[in-house]
Write a protein that holds these residues in place. Structure first.
Motif, mmCIF file in Angstrom:
data_model
loop_
_atom_site.group_PDB
_atom_site.id
_atom_site.type_symbol
_atom_site.label_atom_id
_atom_site.label_comp_id
_atom_site.label_asym_id
_atom_site.label_seq_id
_atom_site.Cartn_x
_atom_site.Cartn_y
_atom_site.Cartn_z
ATOM 1 N N ASP A 72 0.861 -1.175 0.000
ATOM 2 C CA ASP A 72 0.000 0.000 0.000
ATOM 3 C C ASP A 72 0.899 1.228 0.000
ATOM 4 O OD1 ASP A 72 -1.547 2.232 0.824
ATOM 5 O OD2 ASP A 72 -2.955 0.925 1.872
ATOM 6 N N ALA A 73 0.796 2.047 -1.014
ATOM 7 C CA ALA A 73 1.684 3.198 -1.164
ATOM 8 C C ALA A 73 1.562 4.189 -0.010
ATOM 9 C CB ALA A 73 1.398 3.901 -2.485
ATOM 10 N N CYS A 74 0.418 4.238 0.627
ATOM 11 C CA CYS A 74 0.226 5.167 1.754
ATOM 12 C C CYS A 74 0.769 4.617 3.060
ATOM 13 C CB CYS A 74 -1.266 5.481 1.917
ATOM 14 S SG CYS A 74 -1.940 6.438 0.554
ATOM 15 N N GLU A 75 1.065 3.327 3.113
ATOM 16 C CA GLU A 75 1.479 2.689 4.361
ATOM 17 C C GLU A 75 2.931 2.222 4.370
ATOM 18 O OE1 GLU A 75 -0.554 2.539 6.974
ATOM 19 O OE2 GLU A 75 -2.174 3.456 5.844
ATOM 20 N N CYS A 97 3.059 3.147 -10.189
ATOM 21 C CA CYS A 97 2.338 2.837 -11.428
ATOM 22 C C CYS A 97 0.821 2.860 -11.225
ATOM 23 C CB CYS A 97 2.797 1.465 -11.907
ATOM 24 S SG CYS A 97 2.253 1.034 -13.541
ATOM 25 N N ASP A 98 0.163 3.836 -11.832
ATOM 26 C CA ASP A 98 -1.295 3.897 -11.929
ATOM 27 C C ASP A 98 -2.033 3.906 -10.589
ATOM 28 O OD1 ASP A 98 -0.960 3.856 -14.673
ATOM 29 O OD2 ASP A 98 -1.253 1.710 -14.849
ATOM 30 N N VAL A 99 -1.505 4.605 -9.600
ATOM 31 C CA VAL A 99 -2.208 4.678 -8.316
ATOM 32 C C VAL A 99 -2.458 6.103 -7.837
ATOM 33 C CG1 VAL A 99 -1.384 2.430 -7.511
ATOM 34 C CG2 VAL A 99 -0.096 4.471 -6.943
ATOM 35 N N LEU A 100 -1.630 7.032 -8.222
ATOM 36 C CA LEU A 100 -1.747 8.386 -7.674
ATOM 37 C C LEU A 100 -3.094 9.027 -7.990
ATOM 38 C CD1 LEU A 100 1.822 9.839 -8.317
ATOM 39 C CD2 LEU A 100 0.867 8.956 -6.171
ATOM 40 N N HIS A 101 -3.631 8.773 -9.164
ATOM 41 C CA HIS A 101 -4.908 9.392 -9.544
ATOM 42 C C HIS A 101 -6.079 8.923 -8.677
ATOM 43 C CE1 HIS A 101 -5.077 5.656 -11.900
ATOM 44 N NE2 HIS A 101 -6.380 5.798 -11.868
ATOM 45 N N MET A 102 -5.892 7.875 -7.928
ATOM 46 C CA MET A 102 -6.954 7.368 -7.053
ATOM 47 C C MET A 102 -6.837 7.916 -5.632
ATOM 48 S SD MET A 102 -7.364 3.418 -8.299
ATOM 49 C CE MET A 102 -5.633 2.993 -8.455
ATOM 50 N N MET A 103 -5.843 8.763 -5.374
ATOM 51 C CA MET A 103 -5.600 9.292 -4.027
ATOM 52 C C MET A 103 -5.937 10.775 -3.971
ATOM 53 S SD MET A 103 -1.797 7.937 -3.291
ATOM 54 C CE MET A 103 -1.364 6.218 -3.302
ATOM 55 N N GLN A 162 1.019 13.788 -2.444
ATOM 56 C CA GLN A 162 2.213 14.531 -2.035
ATOM 57 C C GLN A 162 3.051 13.737 -1.028
ATOM 58 O OE1 GLN A 162 3.317 17.363 -3.436
ATOM 59 N NE2 GLN A 162 1.584 17.158 -4.817
ATOM 60 N N ARG A 163 2.395 13.082 -0.075
ATOM 61 C CA ARG A 163 3.120 12.274 0.930
ATOM 62 C C ARG A 163 3.834 11.092 0.270
ATOM 63 N NH1 ARG A 163 -1.571 13.313 3.829
ATOM 64 N NH2 ARG A 163 -2.398 11.229 3.400
#
Length: 67
Positions: free
Chosen positions: A18-21, A33-39, A45-46
């Motif tokens: 999980d990119a946020c964790e 890859c293909d996840v930032l647009h869902m955040m 930014q984090r």
């Protein structure tokens, strides 16, 4: 992940998380890859700041967004 393993073999450690964790260790490259647009923007930014902080001098950050 299997495609990455086939392409890179033992030349890279592949971390799927999980990119946020995730806490990234020092590394030469980060692929997002293909996840930032869902955040939300603040989470984007984090994640990007954490990726940049983990890079060794001269490291590479690759971001792909297909949205």
């Amino acid at each position: 992940m299997n495609v990455a393993r086939e392409a890179l073999g033992a030349d890279a450690e592949i971390v799927q998380a999980d990119a946020c964790e995730v806490t990234l260790e020092s590394c030469q490259a980060v692929l997002i890859c293909d996840v930032l647009h869902m955040m939300p923007s603040a989470a984007q930014q984090r994640v990007l700041a954490a990726a940049v902080a983990a890079l060794t001098p001269g490291g590479t950050l690759i971001v792909r967004e297909a949205d």
